[in-house]
Design an enzyme around this catalytic site. Structure first.
Site, PDB file in Angstrom:
ATOM      1  N   LYS A  79      21.260 -73.873  -1.392  1.00  0.00           N
ATOM      2  CA  LYS A  79      20.125 -74.595  -1.778  1.00  0.00           C
ATOM      3  C   LYS A  79      19.424 -73.872  -2.876  1.00  0.00           C
ATOM      4  O   LYS A  79      19.301 -72.683  -2.961  1.00  0.00           O
ATOM      5  CB  LYS A  79      19.061 -74.772  -0.790  1.00  0.00           C
ATOM      6  CG  LYS A  79      17.901 -75.601  -1.232  1.00  0.00           C
ATOM      7  CD  LYS A  79      16.777 -75.724   0.420  1.00  0.00           C
ATOM      8  CE  LYS A  79      15.716 -76.670  -0.169  1.00  0.00           C
ATOM      9  NZ  LYS A  79      14.828 -76.637   1.021  1.00  0.00           N
ATOM     10  N   SER A 154      13.728 -81.314   2.253  1.00  0.00           N
ATOM     11  CA  SER A 154      13.905 -81.206   1.093  1.00  0.00           C
ATOM     12  C   SER A 154      15.431 -80.487   0.700  1.00  0.00           C
ATOM     13  O   SER A 154      15.705 -80.594  -0.462  1.00  0.00           O
ATOM     14  CB  SER A 154      13.015 -80.005   0.412  1.00  0.00           C
ATOM     15  OG  SER A 154      13.188 -78.912   1.086  1.00  0.00           O
ATOM     16  N   SER A 178      13.073 -79.483   6.553  1.00  0.00           N
ATOM     17  CA  SER A 178      13.673 -79.773   5.595  1.00  0.00           C
ATOM     18  C   SER A 178      15.314 -79.016   5.812  1.00  0.00           C
ATOM     19  O   SER A 178      16.209 -79.535   4.730  1.00  0.00           O
ATOM     20  CB  SER A 178      13.302 -78.589   4.161  1.00  0.00           C
ATOM     21  OG  SER A 178      12.238 -79.105   3.568  1.00  0.00           O
TER      22      SER A 178
HETATM   23  N1  GLN Z   1       8.617 -82.682   4.258  1.00  0.00           N
HETATM   24  C1  GLN Z   1       7.837 -81.514   4.515  1.00  0.00           C
HETATM   25  C2  GLN Z   1       6.828 -80.891   3.201  1.00  0.00           C
HETATM   26  O1  GLN Z   1       7.141 -81.629   2.304  1.00  0.00           O
HETATM   27  C3  GLN Z   1       8.713 -80.397   4.781  1.00  0.00           C
HETATM   28  C4  GLN Z   1       9.542 -79.651   3.830  1.00  0.00           C
HETATM   29  C5  GLN Z   1      10.316 -78.434   4.263  1.00  0.00           C
HETATM   30  O2  GLN Z   1      10.758 -78.095   5.193  1.00  0.00           O
HETATM   31  N2  GLN Z   1      10.516 -77.579   3.085  1.00  0.00           N
HETATM   32  O3  GLN Z   1       6.253 -80.227   3.222  1.00  0.00           O
END
Ligand code: GLN
Length: 481
Positions: A79, A154, A178
Protein backbone atom coordinates in the site's frame (compact mmCIF):
# COMPACT_ATOMS: atom_id res chain seq x y z
CA UNK A 1 1.14 -18.72 -15.09
CA UNK A 2 -1.80 -17.10 -13.38
CA UNK A 3 -1.30 -16.12 -9.79
CA UNK A 4 -5.02 -16.37 -9.11
CA UNK A 5 -4.73 -20.16 -8.98
CA UNK A 6 -1.68 -20.49 -6.80
CA UNK A 7 -0.62 -19.62 -3.26
CA UNK A 8 2.75 -18.48 -1.94
CA UNK A 9 3.62 -21.81 -0.27
CA UNK A 10 2.93 -23.72 -3.51
CA UNK A 11 4.95 -21.22 -5.52
CA UNK A 12 7.97 -21.65 -3.25
CA UNK A 13 7.63 -25.43 -3.57
CA UNK A 14 7.65 -25.09 -7.38
CA UNK A 15 10.86 -23.04 -7.15
CA UNK A 16 12.38 -25.61 -4.86
CA UNK A 17 11.63 -28.39 -7.36
CA UNK A 18 13.05 -26.23 -10.16
CA UNK A 19 9.69 -26.35 -11.97
CA UNK A 20 9.58 -22.59 -12.32
CA UNK A 21 11.93 -19.63 -12.05
CA UNK A 22 11.31 -16.40 -10.20
CA UNK A 23 12.15 -14.50 -13.40
CA UNK A 24 9.32 -16.25 -15.23
CA UNK A 25 6.90 -15.44 -12.44
CA UNK A 26 7.86 -11.78 -12.08
CA UNK A 27 7.80 -11.31 -15.87
CA UNK A 28 4.32 -12.78 -16.03
CA UNK A 29 3.19 -10.55 -13.13
CA UNK A 30 4.13 -7.48 -15.13
CA UNK A 31 2.41 -8.89 -18.23
CA UNK A 32 -0.70 -9.34 -16.09
CA UNK A 33 -0.40 -5.85 -14.62
CA UNK A 34 -0.19 -4.49 -18.14
CA UNK A 35 -3.26 -6.48 -19.18
CA UNK A 36 -5.60 -6.19 -16.20
CA UNK A 37 -4.53 -3.08 -14.38
CA UNK A 38 -5.79 -0.83 -17.16
CA UNK A 39 -9.23 -1.76 -15.87
CA UNK A 40 -8.67 -2.44 -12.17
CA UNK A 41 -6.18 0.36 -11.45
CA UNK A 42 -4.74 -1.30 -8.35
CA UNK A 43 -1.23 0.12 -8.75
CA UNK A 44 0.04 3.66 -8.36
CA UNK A 45 3.60 2.76 -9.30
CA UNK A 46 5.73 -0.25 -10.03
CA UNK A 47 9.38 -1.21 -9.83
CA UNK A 48 9.81 -3.62 -12.73
CA UNK A 49 13.60 -3.29 -13.21
CA UNK A 50 14.39 -3.79 -9.57
CA UNK A 51 11.93 -6.69 -9.20
CA UNK A 52 13.37 -8.47 -12.25
CA UNK A 53 16.88 -7.95 -10.91
CA UNK A 54 15.86 -9.45 -7.55
CA UNK A 55 14.21 -12.36 -9.39
CA UNK A 56 17.41 -13.09 -11.32
CA UNK A 57 19.39 -13.12 -8.09
CA UNK A 58 16.83 -15.44 -6.55
CA UNK A 59 17.11 -17.78 -9.53
CA UNK A 60 20.88 -17.98 -9.13
CA UNK A 61 20.38 -19.02 -5.52
CA UNK A 62 17.69 -21.54 -6.44
CA UNK A 63 19.97 -23.01 -9.12
CA UNK A 64 22.78 -23.28 -6.57
CA UNK A 65 20.48 -25.30 -4.33
CA UNK A 66 20.59 -22.75 -1.51
CA UNK A 67 17.94 -23.08 1.21
CA UNK A 68 15.03 -20.76 0.43
CA UNK A 69 13.32 -18.31 2.76
CA UNK A 70 9.58 -18.80 3.44
CA UNK A 71 8.53 -16.15 0.90
CA UNK A 72 11.37 -16.63 -1.60
CA UNK A 73 10.46 -15.12 -4.96
CA UNK A 74 6.88 -14.36 -3.87
CA UNK A 75 5.48 -11.26 -5.61
CA UNK A 76 4.09 -8.78 -3.08
CA UNK A 77 2.40 -5.39 -3.37
CA UNK A 78 2.64 -2.60 -0.82
CA UNK A 79 0.00 0.00 0.00
CA UNK A 80 1.38 3.37 -0.96
CA UNK A 81 1.32 4.72 2.59
CA UNK A 82 4.39 2.64 3.51
CA UNK A 83 7.83 3.87 2.65
CA UNK A 84 10.29 2.13 0.38
CA UNK A 85 13.63 3.83 -0.09
CA UNK A 86 14.00 5.35 -3.55
CA UNK A 87 10.36 4.76 -4.55
CA UNK A 88 7.68 7.41 -4.35
CA UNK A 89 5.32 7.15 -1.37
CA UNK A 90 2.25 9.21 -2.20
CA UNK A 91 -0.33 8.01 0.36
CA UNK A 92 -2.77 8.52 -2.50
CA UNK A 93 -2.28 12.26 -2.06
CA UNK A 94 -1.24 14.99 -4.48
CA UNK A 95 0.63 16.64 -1.64
CA UNK A 96 3.10 13.74 -1.65
CA UNK A 97 3.04 13.12 -5.40
CA UNK A 98 6.81 13.39 -5.77
CA UNK A 99 7.89 12.40 -2.28
CA UNK A 100 10.72 9.86 -2.28
CA UNK A 101 11.51 8.69 1.26
CA UNK A 102 15.07 7.99 2.34
CA UNK A 103 14.16 4.83 4.30
CA UNK A 104 12.09 1.65 4.10
CA UNK A 105 9.27 0.62 6.41
CA UNK A 106 10.22 -2.18 8.81
CA UNK A 107 7.35 -4.42 7.66
CA UNK A 108 8.52 -4.12 4.04
CA UNK A 109 12.14 -4.68 5.06
CA UNK A 110 11.12 -7.87 6.86
CA UNK A 111 9.08 -9.16 3.92
CA UNK A 112 12.09 -8.62 1.69
CA UNK A 113 14.29 -10.31 4.26
CA UNK A 114 12.02 -13.35 3.92
CA UNK A 115 12.64 -13.41 0.16
CA UNK A 116 9.54 -11.56 -1.09
CA UNK A 117 9.84 -9.43 -4.22
CA UNK A 118 8.00 -6.09 -4.18
CA UNK A 119 6.30 -5.53 -7.54
CA UNK A 120 4.66 -2.17 -6.89
CA UNK A 121 2.82 0.28 -4.66
CA UNK A 122 -0.95 0.14 -4.50
CA UNK A 123 -3.65 2.78 -4.61
CA UNK A 124 -5.53 3.85 -1.48
CA UNK A 125 -7.80 6.52 -0.14
CA UNK A 126 -5.82 9.68 0.49
CA UNK A 127 -3.88 9.19 3.74
CA UNK A 128 -6.00 6.03 4.25
CA UNK A 129 -9.11 8.11 4.93
CA UNK A 130 -12.01 6.28 3.35
CA UNK A 131 -13.77 2.97 2.84
CA UNK A 132 -13.83 2.68 -0.95
CA UNK A 133 -10.52 3.95 -2.45
CA UNK A 134 -12.58 6.64 -4.20
CA UNK A 135 -10.79 9.28 -2.10
CA UNK A 136 -7.48 8.63 -3.83
CA UNK A 137 -6.02 11.86 -5.23
CA UNK A 138 -5.11 9.98 -8.42
CA UNK A 139 -7.79 7.57 -9.63
CA UNK A 140 -10.43 5.14 -8.44
CA UNK A 141 -9.55 1.45 -8.09
CA UNK A 142 -12.22 -0.95 -9.31
CA UNK A 143 -13.39 -4.23 -7.83
CA UNK A 144 -12.02 -7.13 -9.92
CA UNK A 145 -15.28 -9.05 -9.32
CA UNK A 146 -17.35 -6.26 -10.86
CA UNK A 147 -15.71 -3.19 -12.33
CA UNK A 148 -18.68 -0.96 -11.48
CA UNK A 149 -18.16 -1.63 -7.78
CA UNK A 150 -15.67 -0.26 -5.27
CA UNK A 151 -12.93 -2.59 -4.00
CA UNK A 152 -13.44 -1.29 -0.46
CA UNK A 153 -10.90 0.88 1.28
CA UNK A 154 -8.73 2.30 2.17
CA UNK A 155 -6.35 -0.55 1.16
CA UNK A 156 -8.42 -1.11 -2.01
CA UNK A 157 -5.46 -1.35 -4.36
CA UNK A 158 -3.83 -4.04 -2.22
CA UNK A 159 -6.96 -6.22 -2.05
CA UNK A 160 -7.75 -5.67 -5.75
CA UNK A 161 -4.21 -6.65 -6.71
CA UNK A 162 -4.40 -9.94 -4.78
CA UNK A 163 -7.89 -10.68 -6.14
CA UNK A 164 -6.86 -10.01 -9.73
CA UNK A 165 -3.68 -12.06 -9.44
CA UNK A 166 -1.08 -9.31 -9.79
CA UNK A 167 0.45 -10.14 -6.40
CA UNK A 168 0.15 -13.05 -3.98
CA UNK A 169 0.40 -11.09 -0.77
CA UNK A 170 -0.17 -7.39 -0.25
CA UNK A 171 0.36 -5.20 2.78
CA UNK A 172 -2.43 -2.93 3.88
CA UNK A 173 -3.00 -0.74 6.91
CA UNK A 174 -6.07 -0.73 9.10
CA UNK A 175 -7.17 2.17 11.29
CA UNK A 176 -10.91 1.51 11.23
CA UNK A 177 -11.33 -1.38 8.80
CA UNK A 178 -9.01 -0.58 5.92
CA UNK A 179 -7.60 -4.10 5.62
CA UNK A 180 -10.77 -6.03 6.42
CA UNK A 181 -13.31 -4.13 4.32
CA UNK A 182 -11.37 -4.39 1.05
CA UNK A 183 -10.56 -8.03 1.82
CA UNK A 184 -14.31 -8.71 2.27
CA UNK A 185 -15.34 -6.78 -0.84
CA UNK A 186 -12.69 -8.42 -3.04
CA UNK A 187 -13.21 -11.97 -1.74
CA UNK A 188 -9.80 -12.41 -0.10
CA UNK A 189 -8.41 -12.74 3.44
CA UNK A 190 -7.11 -9.78 5.46
CA UNK A 191 -5.94 -9.55 9.06
CA UNK A 192 -5.54 -6.52 11.27
CA UNK A 193 -3.12 -7.56 14.00
CA UNK A 194 -3.12 -6.48 17.64
CA UNK A 195 -1.98 -2.88 18.08
CA UNK A 196 1.78 -3.11 18.59
CA UNK A 197 2.23 -6.53 16.92
CA UNK A 198 3.70 -5.03 13.74
CA UNK A 199 6.04 -2.07 13.66
CA UNK A 200 4.54 1.13 12.25
CA UNK A 201 7.98 2.47 11.34
CA UNK A 202 7.65 3.74 7.79
CA UNK A 203 3.85 3.69 7.83
CA UNK A 204 2.74 7.25 7.22
CA UNK A 205 0.68 8.16 10.27
CA UNK A 206 -3.06 8.75 9.99
CA UNK A 207 -4.27 8.07 13.55
CA UNK A 208 -1.24 6.78 15.43
CA UNK A 209 -3.11 5.11 18.30
CA UNK A 210 -5.17 3.04 15.84
CA UNK A 211 -3.02 2.42 12.74
CA UNK A 212 -1.72 -1.10 12.22
CA UNK A 213 -0.12 -2.86 9.23
CA UNK A 214 -1.32 -6.31 8.17
CA UNK A 215 -1.33 -8.72 5.23
CA UNK A 216 -3.98 -9.44 2.60
CA UNK A 217 -3.85 -12.71 0.60
CA UNK A 218 -6.09 -15.36 -0.92
CA UNK A 219 -5.63 -17.81 1.96
CA UNK A 220 -5.31 -17.75 5.72
CA UNK A 221 -2.04 -19.69 5.46
CA UNK A 222 -0.40 -16.96 3.37
CA UNK A 223 -1.62 -14.29 5.79
CA UNK A 224 -0.20 -16.33 8.67
CA UNK A 225 3.12 -16.66 6.89
CA UNK A 226 3.35 -12.96 6.09
CA UNK A 227 2.27 -11.94 9.59
CA UNK A 228 4.85 -14.23 11.16
CA UNK A 229 7.51 -12.51 9.08
CA UNK A 230 6.52 -8.87 9.69
CA UNK A 231 5.61 -9.14 13.40
CA UNK A 232 7.80 -8.44 16.38
CA UNK A 233 9.53 -5.70 18.30
CA UNK A 234 11.25 -2.92 16.44
CA UNK A 235 13.28 -0.31 18.27
CA UNK A 236 12.28 2.24 15.60
CA UNK A 237 8.66 2.12 16.83
CA UNK A 238 8.19 2.77 20.55
CA UNK A 239 4.64 1.37 20.37
CA UNK A 240 5.73 -1.97 18.92
CA UNK A 241 5.29 -4.73 21.46
CA UNK A 242 8.20 -6.68 22.88
CA UNK A 243 6.13 -9.87 22.82
CA UNK A 244 7.26 -13.20 21.41
CA UNK A 245 5.87 -14.00 17.96
CA UNK A 246 4.37 -17.50 17.89
CA UNK A 247 4.77 -19.84 14.93
CA UNK A 248 1.47 -18.96 13.29
CA UNK A 249 1.88 -21.26 10.29
CA UNK A 250 2.89 -24.34 12.28
CA UNK A 251 -0.10 -23.96 14.59
CA UNK A 252 -2.79 -23.42 11.94
CA UNK A 253 -4.19 -26.94 12.22
CA UNK A 254 -4.52 -27.02 16.01
CA UNK A 255 -7.95 -28.48 16.83
CA UNK A 256 -10.73 -25.97 17.44
CA UNK A 257 -13.35 -28.33 18.87
CA UNK A 258 -14.87 -26.79 21.98
CA UNK A 259 -13.82 -23.24 21.11
CA UNK A 260 -16.44 -20.77 22.38
CA UNK A 261 -17.59 -18.30 19.73
CA UNK A 262 -19.52 -15.19 20.71
CA UNK A 263 -22.18 -13.73 18.44
CA UNK A 264 -22.64 -10.06 19.34
CA UNK A 265 -26.30 -9.18 19.10
CA UNK A 266 -25.50 -5.53 18.30
CA UNK A 267 -24.01 -6.66 14.96
CA UNK A 268 -27.18 -8.32 13.70
CA UNK A 269 -29.47 -5.33 13.52
CA UNK A 270 -31.37 -3.32 10.93
CA UNK A 271 -29.06 -2.15 8.18
CA UNK A 272 -27.44 -5.56 7.82
CA UNK A 273 -28.11 -6.75 4.26
CA UNK A 274 -30.34 -9.85 4.18
CA UNK A 275 -28.05 -11.88 1.93
CA UNK A 276 -25.00 -10.99 4.03
CA UNK A 277 -26.89 -12.11 7.13
CA UNK A 278 -27.84 -15.44 5.52
CA UNK A 279 -24.23 -16.21 4.59
CA UNK A 280 -22.90 -15.23 8.01
CA UNK A 281 -25.52 -17.47 9.64
CA UNK A 282 -24.44 -20.29 7.32
CA UNK A 283 -20.90 -19.58 8.54
CA UNK A 284 -22.07 -20.04 12.14
CA UNK A 285 -23.47 -23.48 11.20
CA UNK A 286 -20.06 -24.42 9.78
CA UNK A 287 -18.50 -23.68 13.17
CA UNK A 288 -21.17 -25.69 14.95
CA UNK A 289 -20.39 -28.61 12.66
CA UNK A 290 -16.72 -28.18 13.56
CA UNK A 291 -17.65 -28.67 17.21
CA UNK A 292 -17.48 -25.04 18.35
CA UNK A 293 -19.99 -23.63 20.84
CA UNK A 294 -21.94 -20.54 19.83
CA UNK A 295 -23.01 -18.07 22.51
CA UNK A 296 -24.94 -14.85 22.12
CA UNK A 297 -22.99 -11.97 23.67
CA UNK A 298 -23.44 -8.23 24.01
CA UNK A 299 -21.07 -5.41 23.14
CA UNK A 300 -23.33 -2.64 24.40
CA UNK A 301 -21.21 0.38 23.46
CA UNK A 302 -21.08 -0.54 19.76
CA UNK A 303 -23.62 2.18 18.99
CA UNK A 304 -21.15 4.87 20.08
CA UNK A 305 -18.29 3.48 18.00
CA UNK A 306 -18.65 5.61 14.87
CA UNK A 307 -18.87 8.87 16.81
CA UNK A 308 -15.96 7.89 19.04
CA UNK A 309 -13.80 6.81 16.13
CA UNK A 310 -14.48 9.90 14.04
CA UNK A 311 -13.47 12.15 16.96
CA UNK A 312 -10.30 10.28 17.89
CA UNK A 313 -9.15 9.47 14.35
CA UNK A 314 -9.73 13.02 13.09
CA UNK A 315 -8.07 14.57 16.16
CA UNK A 316 -4.96 12.49 15.62
CA UNK A 317 -5.05 13.10 11.87
CA UNK A 318 -5.24 16.87 12.28
CA UNK A 319 -2.11 16.72 14.39
CA UNK A 320 -0.25 14.20 12.19
CA UNK A 321 -1.01 16.01 8.95
CA UNK A 322 0.24 19.37 10.24
CA UNK A 323 3.68 18.36 8.96
CA UNK A 324 2.63 18.75 5.31
CA UNK A 325 3.33 22.43 5.16
CA UNK A 326 5.21 22.66 1.86
CA UNK A 327 8.55 22.91 3.65
CA UNK A 328 9.74 19.41 4.39
CA UNK A 329 7.74 16.99 2.23
CA UNK A 330 6.34 16.84 -1.26
CA UNK A 331 4.38 19.63 -2.87
CA UNK A 332 5.28 23.30 -2.37
CA UNK A 333 3.17 25.95 -4.03
CA UNK A 334 4.77 29.26 -4.92
CA UNK A 335 3.63 32.31 -2.97
CA UNK A 336 4.67 35.90 -3.46
CA UNK A 337 3.62 37.56 -0.27
CA UNK A 338 4.29 35.44 2.81
CA UNK A 339 5.12 32.11 4.35
CA UNK A 340 1.50 31.85 5.52
CA UNK A 341 0.34 32.14 1.94
CA UNK A 342 2.70 29.35 0.86
CA UNK A 343 1.33 27.08 3.62
CA UNK A 344 -2.23 27.91 2.67
CA UNK A 345 -1.80 27.39 -1.05
CA UNK A 346 0.15 24.17 -0.60
CA UNK A 347 -2.44 22.64 1.70
CA UNK A 348 -5.32 23.97 -0.36
CA UNK A 349 -4.06 22.39 -3.58
CA UNK A 350 -2.35 19.35 -2.10
CA UNK A 351 -5.11 17.90 0.08
CA UNK A 352 -8.38 16.47 -1.21
CA UNK A 353 -11.80 17.21 0.20
CA UNK A 354 -12.07 14.32 2.65
CA UNK A 355 -8.66 15.05 4.16
CA UNK A 356 -9.57 18.70 4.61
CA UNK A 357 -12.87 17.71 6.21
CA UNK A 358 -11.05 15.51 8.72
CA UNK A 359 -8.42 18.11 9.55
CA UNK A 360 -11.20 20.59 10.26
CA UNK A 361 -13.19 18.11 12.35
CA UNK A 362 -10.12 17.06 14.31
CA UNK A 363 -8.89 20.58 14.92
CA UNK A 364 -12.33 21.49 16.18
CA UNK A 365 -12.50 18.48 18.52
CA UNK A 366 -9.12 19.39 20.01
CA UNK A 367 -9.62 23.13 20.35
CA UNK A 368 -9.79 24.83 23.74
CA UNK A 369 -13.33 24.83 25.04
CA UNK A 370 -14.34 21.76 23.02
CA UNK A 371 -11.54 19.40 24.01
CA UNK A 372 -13.32 18.09 27.12
CA UNK A 373 -16.70 17.79 25.44
CA UNK A 374 -15.45 15.95 22.37
CA UNK A 375 -11.95 14.52 22.43
CA UNK A 376 -11.77 13.68 26.14
CA UNK A 377 -15.29 12.26 26.11
CA UNK A 378 -14.38 10.10 23.11
CA UNK A 379 -11.34 8.75 24.95
CA UNK A 380 -13.60 7.72 27.85
CA UNK A 381 -16.03 5.95 25.53
CA UNK A 382 -13.06 4.23 23.91
CA UNK A 383 -12.30 2.70 27.31
CA UNK A 384 -15.91 1.53 27.62
CA UNK A 385 -15.64 -0.13 24.20
CA UNK A 386 -12.45 -1.87 25.32
CA UNK A 387 -14.21 -3.06 28.49
CA UNK A 388 -17.05 -4.52 26.39
CA UNK A 389 -14.48 -6.73 24.68
CA UNK A 390 -12.67 -7.58 27.92
CA UNK A 391 -15.94 -8.76 29.44
CA UNK A 392 -16.86 -10.70 26.31
CA UNK A 393 -13.51 -12.48 26.25
CA UNK A 394 -14.18 -13.73 29.79
CA UNK A 395 -17.04 -15.74 28.29
CA UNK A 396 -15.83 -16.62 24.79
CA UNK A 397 -12.57 -17.19 22.90
CA UNK A 398 -13.54 -15.69 19.55
CA UNK A 399 -16.18 -13.22 18.38
CA UNK A 400 -17.87 -13.73 15.00
CA UNK A 401 -19.67 -11.04 12.98
CA UNK A 402 -20.03 -9.75 9.43
CA UNK A 403 -17.09 -7.66 8.19
CA UNK A 404 -19.36 -5.18 6.46
CA UNK A 405 -23.14 -4.68 6.54
CA UNK A 406 -23.24 -4.87 2.72
CA UNK A 407 -21.34 -6.24 -0.26
CA UNK A 408 -19.21 -3.88 -2.37
CA UNK A 409 -21.30 -0.85 -3.24
CA UNK A 410 -21.38 0.91 -6.60
CA UNK A 411 -18.72 3.44 -7.50
CA UNK A 412 -20.11 6.88 -6.77
CA UNK A 413 -22.95 5.56 -4.60
CA UNK A 414 -21.72 7.09 -1.34
CA UNK A 415 -19.28 9.80 -2.40
CA UNK A 416 -21.88 12.56 -2.13
CA UNK A 417 -22.76 11.62 1.46
CA UNK A 418 -19.73 11.27 3.74
CA UNK A 419 -21.88 10.19 6.69
CA UNK A 420 -23.24 7.15 4.83
CA UNK A 421 -19.64 6.26 3.96
CA UNK A 422 -18.65 6.55 7.66
CA UNK A 423 -21.60 4.38 8.68
CA UNK A 424 -20.45 1.57 6.39
CA UNK A 425 -17.52 1.08 8.82
CA UNK A 426 -19.81 0.15 11.69
CA UNK A 427 -18.43 -3.41 12.17
CA UNK A 428 -14.74 -2.62 11.71
CA UNK A 429 -14.29 0.42 13.94
CA UNK A 430 -14.41 -1.03 17.45
CA UNK A 431 -11.50 -3.47 17.10
CA UNK A 432 -8.84 -0.81 16.42
CA UNK A 433 -10.34 1.31 19.22
CA UNK A 434 -9.83 -1.69 21.55
CA UNK A 435 -6.52 -2.66 19.91
CA UNK A 436 -7.61 -6.27 19.36
CA UNK A 437 -6.84 -8.39 16.28
CA UNK A 438 -9.51 -9.23 13.70
CA UNK A 439 -9.58 -11.09 10.39
CA UNK A 440 -11.95 -11.12 7.42
CA UNK A 441 -12.35 -14.40 5.53
CA UNK A 442 -14.50 -15.11 2.46
CA UNK A 443 -17.80 -16.82 3.25
CA UNK A 444 -19.48 -17.05 -0.12
CA UNK A 445 -21.10 -14.68 -2.58
CA UNK A 446 -24.48 -13.03 -2.93
CA UNK A 447 -26.94 -13.49 -5.80
CA UNK A 448 -25.01 -10.91 -7.86
CA UNK A 449 -21.83 -12.90 -7.44
CA UNK A 450 -20.27 -10.35 -5.09
CA UNK A 451 -18.08 -11.67 -2.23
CA UNK A 452 -19.13 -11.56 1.43
CA UNK A 453 -16.65 -11.44 4.31
CA UNK A 454 -16.99 -13.09 7.71
CA UNK A 455 -15.14 -11.36 10.51
CA UNK A 456 -13.49 -13.05 13.50
CA UNK A 457 -12.00 -11.21 16.47
CA UNK A 458 -9.79 -12.39 19.32
CA UNK A 459 -8.25 -10.97 22.47
CA UNK A 460 -4.97 -9.04 22.37
CA UNK A 461 -2.06 -11.06 20.92
CA UNK A 462 -4.28 -14.05 20.15
CA UNK A 463 -3.55 -13.98 16.41
CA UNK A 464 -2.48 -17.63 16.57
CA UNK A 465 -5.93 -18.71 17.72
CA UNK A 466 -7.59 -16.28 15.32
CA UNK A 467 -5.71 -17.60 12.28
CA UNK A 468 -6.34 -21.21 13.27
CA UNK A 469 -10.07 -20.66 13.67
CA UNK A 470 -10.16 -18.85 10.30
CA UNK A 471 -8.10 -21.57 8.62
CA UNK A 472 -10.51 -24.33 9.73
CA UNK A 473 -13.39 -22.25 8.39
CA UNK A 474 -11.94 -21.79 4.92
CA UNK A 475 -11.15 -25.52 4.74
CA UNK A 476 -14.59 -26.63 5.95
CA UNK A 477 -16.45 -24.13 3.79
CA UNK A 478 -14.42 -24.89 0.69
CA UNK A 479 -13.22 -21.29 0.46
CA UNK A 480 -9.67 -22.35 -0.35
CA UNK A 481 -7.81 -21.52 -3.54
N1 GLN B 1 -13.00 3.95 6.66
C1 GLN B 1 -12.34 4.40 7.85
C2 GLN B 1 -11.94 5.84 7.70
O1 GLN B 1 -12.26 6.40 6.72
C3 GLN B 1 -11.16 3.54 8.14
C4 GLN B 1 -9.99 3.83 7.31
C5 GLN B 1 -8.79 3.03 7.71
O2 GLN B 1 -8.89 2.01 8.36
N2 GLN B 1 -7.63 3.55 7.34
O3 GLN B 1 -11.31 6.40 8.54
Amino acid sequence: MNLRNITADKLVALYQNRDLTASEVITSVYDDIERTDKEVHAFLSNCRERALEEARRMDTRIAAGEPLEPLAGVPVAIKDNMTIRDMTTTCGSRILENYVPPYTATAVERLRGAGAIVVGKTNCDEFAMGSSTENSGFFVTRNPHNLDRVPGGSSGGSAASVASGTSLIALGSDTGGSIRTPAAFCGVVGIKPTYGRVSRYGLVAFASSLDQIGPIAKSVRECAQALEVISGFDHFDSTSADTAVPEFVKNLDQPIKGIRIGIPKEYFVAGLDAEVRTKIEAGMRIYEDLGCELHEISLPHTEYAIATYYLIATAEASSNLARYDGVRYGLREAADSSLQEMYRRTRHHGFGQEVKRRILLGTYALSAGYYDAYYLKALKVRTLILRDFQKAFEQVDIILAPTSPTVAFKIGEKTGDPLSMYLSDIFTITQPLAGIPAISVPCGKNSENLPIGLQLMANHFQEGLLLGVAHHFEKAGGFVV
